[in-house]
Structures are given as C-alpha cells and as structure tokens.
Design an enzyme around this catalytic site. Sequence first.
Site: not given
Length: 415
Positions: A189-190
């Site tokens: 996600d990051l």
Amino acid sequence: MEQLKPGALQGLRVLDLSRVLAGPWCTQTLADLGADVVKVERPRSARHPGGDDTRGWGPPFLKDGDGLDSDEAAYFVGTNRNKRSLTIDIAHPDGQALVHRLADSADVMIENFKVGDMARYGLDAASMRATRPRLVYCSITGYGQTGPYRDRAGYDYAIQGLGGLMSVTGERDGLPGAGPQKVGVAVADLFTGMYATVAILAALRHRDATGEGQVVDMALLDTQVAMLANLGANYLATKTPPRRVGNAHANIVPYQVFEVADGHLILAVGNDAQFRRFCEIAGCAELAADERFATNAARVRNRQALIPLLEPLLQARPRADWLAALDAAGVPCGPINDLGEVFADEQVLARGMVERAAHPLLGDIELVGSPIKLSATPPAVRRAPPLLGEHTDEVLREIGLTEAEIADLRTRGVI
C-alpha cells in the site's frame, strides 16, 4: 498555526475519493507539499458510521482532555493530515453531480474503488475527463484496470503473498520460527501510494507542457513486483527463486542481525574494506585474509562457514561497545529500536520527524513528520487530520452553492 512558507504544490487542487491507505498516503504526500486536498467521504447515516473506514480502525484512539478515548483512530490520523473533509453520498445522483462540480476546479482526481464501480456512478476516468481534458485522473486498485485479475478486490496482505514478498521474508527453512512472513507495515500500500504520487506529478508536468491531462492506472501487484528490486533481478538472471534468509542479506555477507552480550545489533558490512576493518576490531584479522572470505562474492558462497565463526566473537561484547567501535571505524552497524526508542532518538527529533498540530477537538496532537526536505518549499503540517465532514459547507460554498442549497442536500442525506 504559525505562518508557514507556501508549499511547492500551492494552487493545486486534488479531489480525493480514496480510502484506507494507498490512496490517502498519496494524497497526504501531495497535501504536505502544499496541494489543497479535498477528501470526499461517505456521510454518516443510520446504516453506516460514515467516513473513511480507518476512522474506526482502533484502538488505539487519540485521547481527549480527560485522557479518555476519542472517536479519532490513530490509523486515520496518520494518513490524513493537511486535508479538508466533506461528505457526499456518491450513490445519489445529486451526490454525483456535486463530484462533477468539484472536479471542474480540480487538477487531480484520485480514487481506489474496485474496477467498474466508478463507472456505475458516472465518475470514471472517461466520464470525468470528457469535458475536462486537463484533469489528471488516478485510479489505485489491487490488480489494475486490465488483466485477468482486474475484478478482484486487492488487499496489501494478499498482495505481499501473491507478489512474492512473503516468499523472501522470514526465517530460513529448518530454523525455529521458519516460514513466510508479511512485513510489519503495509508496504505494498505505502509503495503504491508513493509511486502514485510520482506518477501524478509526472502527469502534471506533461499537462503543463501540453495542456493535456491523462489517466494514471496504479496497481498494488505491479508495485509489489517492482519493489522486489535486486531479488527480482536475481531471479530473472538465474531463473532460481531466492529463498528466505531471515535477517541476513541475499547478496552481501556479513549483513544481518547478530546476538551480542546484552541483546542484538545489525552488522551491515557492505564491502571488502569494511570487512577487513570489522575483523581488526573483532580480533580475527586472519579471516579477512582467508581466501574463502576475502571478497564479498567469496563470503556469499561461504556464508555457512563464516557466520558460525563470527557469532561467538560478537556474543563476547555488549552492544554499546560494538556500536562505538564499529561506528568509529566506519563499519555500518546499528541497534534494533522499539518505537519508543525511535521517537526519542536525537537524530529522529533533530530531523523534525515528530510534529504537532492543533486538533479542533483534542488540542495539540503529535504526528509523524514528512521525510521530504526541501530548502525553499518544505512540506509542513498546515491542518490537523479533519473531522468527518468538517469542511463540507466551506467547500460547497466555494463552488457556488447557497446556504439553502446546502441545507437541502443535508436534509436529503446527500451530504
């Protein structure tokens, strides 16, 4: 708040329909850099608490003045500073019309709904860009807008497994605790959020040069495959899947966690000169002259012979002694800190990685600072993470709605 320098992206308007982590991480980065990010959230209703799902992802929750849990989850607070929140029911035709009006003054629109969902609401890239050719439209999904997996829901944990990261993360087979492990934070996600930020800025550069926006299609799986980095390259070069090596490094030796007399440390020897200096400090200079260990390539091939020779040497002295001696000799090393130690570290504090913001309900709150350092236009915390719908009236007035129109929309549950 104190008077701050204008951000590098001042004047940029971002319409943010993303939730949870990858999208909000992207838009928080843009907001830190000065963009006006308008976060569109689901209204509160009898059937739904409203807002980004992460507003309820606790404990922990921030504490109020009496030391009691507030309704503000730390998860949400960590990914949504510097944004304005308004609530719109995008399933309602009038809500869809509001999003279109907001897009008229936006430079960027970002969403992370499942493939096809936005088209059902008339808010997909083709619909939004039909009369707004300058708009940069970014979609973030698990698997992208094309391919056989496009309709699947995408979650970081599943992507870490499918994308190979868990196959190379965890203790070596045959040792206690062996087996695949996910990374402790949602790195797919990051990373996707950061790649999306880069892609949006590239699209804006193109638009400024040509007048034409474009569509950005970001997928968690694509990002996960890309961030395999040297391990991906190793596989393509050899067609041999790399194995888990625990806290060691696949291509560099010794580059791992070692037990010392009073805990653990990281030894990160990156070249042959550093290995020679380490051996001098450890009292084993003969190992640096041994042809099995004299070069990194030799050490990688003879890892199983070298590491057992180093382990008792490292266990003989406390961590502080090793860190002082190795640091003085320019041999990369470091402690393994918990987060209490991290946020008390003098270097972390000196770099401004803990910042404060004035919250409308909770007073001053602490936030993790931005790692981006710019000399003329530094990122800054200009707004605390918003309350749900805190800026609804403000934003709608900016696009020309009257108080009566806003009240009517609220009465009908559109906002």
